[in-house]
Enzyme design. Structure first.
Site, PDB file in Angstrom:
ATOM      1  N   ASP A 117       0.837  -1.203   0.000  1.00 26.53           N
ATOM      2  CA  ASP A 117       0.000   0.000   0.000  1.00 26.53           C
ATOM      3  C   ASP A 117       0.878   1.262   0.000  1.00 26.53           C
ATOM      4  OD1 ASP A 117      -2.764   1.030   0.340  1.00 26.53           O
ATOM      5  OD2 ASP A 117      -1.978   1.859   2.197  1.00 26.53           O
ATOM      6  N   GLU A 173       1.685  -0.534  -4.846  1.00 25.06           N
ATOM      7  CA  GLU A 173       0.652   0.403  -5.288  1.00 25.06           C
ATOM      8  C   GLU A 173       1.424   1.690  -5.561  1.00 25.06           C
ATOM      9  OE1 GLU A 173      -3.182   2.967  -3.840  1.00 25.06           O
ATOM     10  OE2 GLU A 173      -1.456   2.684  -2.568  1.00 25.06           O
TER      11      GLU A 173
HETATM   12  C1  NOJ Z   1      -4.508   2.991  -0.765  1.00 26.71           C
HETATM   13  C2  NOJ Z   1      -5.621   2.046  -0.479  1.00 26.71           C
HETATM   14  O1  NOJ Z   1      -5.933   1.330  -1.644  1.00 26.71           O
HETATM   15  C3  NOJ Z   1      -6.762   2.869   0.058  1.00 26.71           C
HETATM   16  O2  NOJ Z   1      -7.966   2.157   0.109  1.00 26.71           O
HETATM   17  C4  NOJ Z   1      -6.356   3.435   1.393  1.00 26.71           C
HETATM   18  O3  NOJ Z   1      -7.370   4.288   1.875  1.00 26.71           O
HETATM   19  C5  NOJ Z   1      -5.064   4.218   1.285  1.00 26.71           C
HETATM   20  N1  NOJ Z   1      -4.072   3.571   0.485  1.00 26.71           N
HETATM   21  C6  NOJ Z   1      -4.466   4.450   2.637  1.00 26.71           C
HETATM   22  O4  NOJ Z   1      -3.967   3.255   3.165  1.00 26.71           O
END
Ligand code: NOJ
Length: 538
Positions: A215, A280
């Site tokens: 993430d 991500e």
């Molecule tokens: C990206 C995640 O996909 C999202 O759902 C989340 O709110 C943020 N990062 C913070 O962790």
């Protein structure tokens, strides 16, 4: 619903250490996929029961969004214990069962690790607040106030307001949080944090994880001087937090070169168990993206998030795909949507049009290097959910009425046309959305060979049936505005995202391997907004 007749546990295209390159992944948004215990919230036993469904769809890798212990303020992305399962989603024993069932079916599992921040309920943060001189203080980012007593710099949170909140312990310092105040950012300049996460990676790999979705991978390291970010647009009252965030160039809080370097340590930590690291990576910049993935010493791959954000813009889509194909050395994970974005069918125009476009771009993605991901429900052609109750997404709930919300992508999976679409036996699901009609359910679509589900199943199966699509040299034969023609081995792929039919003489004598819309290829002409894969006769 048709019984599963055959589950293919042997996936030859996934052999070897680079197995992920040809894989098709599927994102399970844990809260909304399947509720095994009837409390209205999706859980691990629910997922386990549906793994045969995913294997039947032809999926190779299942990425499950965070199911760790958490207060749930950002629905699991606020982790209070990285090595335990939240009771809302099950137990560690449930995870072990899920992992065993995945093995049996030949599925691989990606766990969603959240290293940019923890929950403020994590023991590390509690200790950091309780004892400013103790060893946990430096796990987080603390700064003295600006001379006027306000936040130390101009950084803003993705979820609205400043990225700084005063120490609840009363030290007078601020701590940094790029998301909610209840999601304090970890200090990746502290080597102890890396050690903690190495242990976390080993813990899950020992328990059956084959890799990790990381993430906010682009956000871990911050400028040590905490310099103000340049602002290039004014911020006005009532602006959506995403627009406020986009008003700044995030050169000091995100996208740092140090983060790419840090991921070499992650790679070392992940290597003994062969775990795959998938970031991500909202870098918006192909050069920085490549720095994270291309030389094979940091992350294995990163999500190309851009294509899941915008509206239908064929030229931009093709530019982006070709640019990342050229520069990322196969380290891309392609997707058209996820749990943070409006669903592709709605974003790309809605209805038949949106579906046709989604299928065309998805089919084209399977012919590009790297992984390809399906977001739950995409295989049914789902549009955005119609929301009936109050907003659950903290990004919108905390910023006033009427703001666009990620909830639209988070509706329960429609398994049947029964109550609550068969997602739960509870009287209500955790999120209140309009029931989906029978023709959008798994139950009906699996029974109809002309359904979106079957079209997706064929699309997903292309990766294993035609490994040349991701293994043979990528040759861009031609680009005419919004149409590209590729050759991969003996396969010709024409992705025509434009509004006019395009003649592709190379496909004249080809046998059709896949068409993203029925009869997309006629006499060597590819229909608008369609992708065709053909095998050359010579
Ligand atoms: C990206 C995640 O996909 C999202 O759902 C989340 O709110 C943020 N990062 C913070 O962790």
């Amino acid at each position: 619903m048709q019984a599963l007749t055959h589950v293919d546990t042997v996936r030859p295209h996934l052999e070897g250490p680079d197995w992920w390159r040809g894989a098709v992944g599927y994102e399970v948004y844990v809260r909304s996929f399947a509720d095994g215990n009837g409390d209205g919230v999706g859980d691990l036993p629910g997922i386990t029961a549906k793994l045969p469904y995913l294997a039947d769809l032809g999926i190779d890798v299942v990425w499950i969004t965070p199911f760790f212990r958490s207060p749930g303020l950002d629905h699991g992305y606020d982790v209070a214990d990285y090595c335990d399962v939240d009771p809302l989603h099950g137990t560690l024993a449930d995870w072990d069962e899920l992992a065993a069932e995945a093995r049996r079916l030949g599925l691989r599992l990606f766990v969603d690790i959240v290293p940019n921040h923890s929950s403020s309920e994590h023991e590390w943060f509690k200790q950091a607040v309780a004892d400013p001189t103790g060893p946990y203080r430096d796990y987080y980012l603390w700064r003295d106030p600006a001379p006027d007593g306000g936040p130390p710099n101009n950084w803003v949170s993705h979820f609205g307001g400043p990225a700084w909140t005063l120490d609840p312990g009363g030290s007078g310092q601020y701590y940094c949080h790029l998301f909610l105040p209840e999601q304090p950012d970890l200090n990746w300049a502290n080597p102890r944090v890396m050690e903690e996460f190495a242990e976390i990676l080993h813990f899950w790999a020992d328990r059956g994880a084959d890799g990790f979705r990381i993430d906010v991978a682009h956000g871990l390291c911050k400028d040590p001087a905490f310099t103000d970010n340049p602002q290039h647009r004014p911020v006005t009252p009532g602006m959506h937090p995403m627009d406020v965030f986009a008003a700044f160039d995030h050169i000091h809080d995100l996208h740092r070169h140090e983060t790419a370097v840090l991921f070499r340590q992650w790679r070392t930590a992940a290597s003994p168990q062969g775990s795959v690291l998938l970031g991500e990576m909202d870098t918006r910049n192909v050069e920085r993206f490549a720095e994270f993935v291309a030389d094979g010493t940091a992350l294995h791959a990163g999500f190309v998030l851009q294509l899941g954000l915008g509206e239908w813009a064929p030229e931009h889509i093709l530019d982006t795909m070709l640019e990342y194909q050229e520069k990322a050395n196969g380290g891309c994970a392609w997707e058209v949507s996820n749990h943070d974005q409006a669903r592709a069918v709605s974003r790309f125009g809605g209805g038949e049009v949106g579906l046709r476009r989604t299928m065309a771009i998805s089919a084209l993605m399977t012919a590009f290097d790297g992984m390809f991901f399906v977001y739950q429900g995409e295989e049914l052609g789902l549009p955005d959910a119609v929301l009936l109750g109050h907003v659950e997404d903290p990004m919108s709930a905390r910023n006033g009425e009427g703001m666009w919300t990620r909830d639209v992508a988070r509706g329960p999976m429609p398994w049947t046309s029964g109550p609550l679409n068969g997602f739960t036996t509870a009287p209500a699901a955790w999120i209140d959305t309009a029931a989906l009609p029978p023709e959008l359910t798994v139950e009906q679509q699996r029974d109809r060979v002309d359904s979106t589900w079957h079209a997706y199943r064929r699309l997903v199966g292309l990766r294993s049936a035609e490994p040349a699509l991701w293994q043979a040299p990528f040759e861009l034969m031609r680009r005419d505005n919004n149409c590209i023609v590729l050759r991969r081995g003996d396969l010709i792929v024409a992705g025509n995202l434009g509004v006019s039919a395009v003649e592709v003489p190379e496909l004249l004598d080809a046998s059709i391997v896949y068409e993203s819309t029925a009869s997309a290829l006629r006499d060597g002409v590819v229909a608008p907004e369609s992708t065709v894969v053909g095998r050359c006769a010579h």
